[in-house]
Design an enzyme around this catalytic site. Structure first.
Site, PDB file in Angstrom:
ATOM      1  N   CYS A 110       0.854  -1.185   0.000  1.00 26.73           N
ATOM      2  CA  CYS A 110       0.000   0.000   0.000  1.00 26.73           C
ATOM      3  C   CYS A 110       0.891   1.236   0.000  1.00 26.73           C
ATOM      4  O   CYS A 110       1.883   1.276   0.735  1.00 26.73           O
ATOM      5  CB  CYS A 110      -0.882  -0.014   1.245  1.00 26.73           C
ATOM      6  N   LEU A 111       0.525   2.231  -0.797  1.00 28.66           N
ATOM      7  CA  LEU A 111       1.351   3.448  -0.862  1.00 28.66           C
ATOM      8  C   LEU A 111       1.340   4.201   0.476  1.00 28.66           C
ATOM      9  O   LEU A 111       2.243   4.994   0.734  1.00 28.66           O
ATOM     10  CB  LEU A 111       0.863   4.364  -1.996  1.00 28.66           C
ATOM     11  N   HIS A 152      -8.972  -3.876  -2.421  1.00 21.95           N
ATOM     12  CA  HIS A 152      -8.057  -3.150  -1.522  1.00 21.95           C
ATOM     13  C   HIS A 152      -8.421  -1.653  -1.509  1.00 21.95           C
ATOM     14  O   HIS A 152      -8.498  -1.040  -0.440  1.00 21.95           O
ATOM     15  CB  HIS A 152      -6.620  -3.376  -2.008  1.00 21.95           C
ATOM     16  N   GLU A 153      -8.672  -1.091  -2.689  1.00 20.06           N
ATOM     17  CA  GLU A 153      -8.980   0.344  -2.767  1.00 20.06           C
ATOM     18  C   GLU A 153     -10.348   0.663  -2.176  1.00 20.06           C
ATOM     19  O   GLU A 153     -10.512   1.672  -1.493  1.00 20.06           O
ATOM     20  CB  GLU A 153      -8.893   0.839  -4.217  1.00 20.06           C
ATOM     21  N   HIS A 156     -10.220   1.012   1.465  1.00 20.84           N
ATOM     22  CA  HIS A 156      -9.737   2.325   1.925  1.00 20.84           C
ATOM     23  C   HIS A 156     -10.907   3.288   2.157  1.00 20.84           C
ATOM     24  O   HIS A 156     -10.865   4.106   3.074  1.00 20.84           O
ATOM     25  CB  HIS A 156      -8.822   2.965   0.874  1.00 20.84           C
TER      26      HIS A 156
HETATM   27 NI    NI Z   1      -3.601   0.973  -0.170  1.00 16.21          NI
END
Ligand code: NI
Length: 188
Positions: A110-111, A152-153, A156
């Site tokens: 993850c960034l 995953h997004e 968030h």
């Molecule tokens: Ni992420």
């Protein structure tokens, strides 16, 4: 990512501005984001900026809360093969409307949690509905890396990170590393 590809991708979003990415732990990464009502020019600019930020990182997905914007917007492009054209996607109010029983395990990153990776198991295929940049409703079934990335997004947007799927010990270890990284960055 090779520079040529980076340039090609950058030209797609030539007027876009890179935003800074929040690093975990941050309260904004734990919040549930607000649905977008209609797609304003401001939101289109935001989507372009997010794509620019994602390609520059480089990453394959980014959610609005990661740049401190609490709107339900994600961007992604999971094309990793340099010979294939990029496929930048911007999705407003994305929603998983069906999931396969079959599961898939991917090593996720993850960034907002740089250089930390762990296996996460999720449905192998998901059908997602969203609103595109023109405000039109879209539905598509994703598999492989795309399925992992979109889930995953979307997580968030609900204040959930991939480390929330890990055992508490591992999650705490990663969180402590990130706290240390943030302290170091603050001092630099
Ligand atoms: Ni992420």
């Amino acid at each position: 990512m090779p520079e040529a590809l980076r340039q090609t991708r950058r030209s797609l979003t030539s007027s876009a501005m890179k935003r800074s990415i929040l690093i975990h732990p941050d309260p904004r990464l734990k919040k549930v984001c607000t649905p977008v009502e209609d797609i304003s020019d401001e939101l289109r600019v935001l989507a372009e900026d997010m794509l620019e930020t994602m390609y520059d990182a480089p990453g394959i997905g980014l959610a609005a809360p990661q740049i401190g914007v609490m709107d339900r917007l994600i961007v992604m492009d999971c094309i990793k093969d340099d010979t294939q054209p990029p496929r930048p996607m911007a999705m407003f109010n994305p929603e998983v409307i069906a999931s396969s029983d079959e599961l898939n395990t991917y090593e996720e990153g993850c960034l907002s949690i740089p250089e930390q990776y762990a296996d996460v198991t999720r449905p192998a295929e998901v059908q997602v509905r969203w609103m595109d940049l023109n405000g039109a409703e879209q539905t598509e079934t994703f598999d492989g890396l795309w399925a992992t990335c979109v889930q995953h997004e979307i997580d968030h947007l609900n204040g959930k990170l991939f480390i929330d799927y890990l055992k508490p010990m591992k999650r705490q270890m990663i969180t402590r590393k990130m706290q240390k990284l943030k302290r170091e960055k603050a001092r630099a």
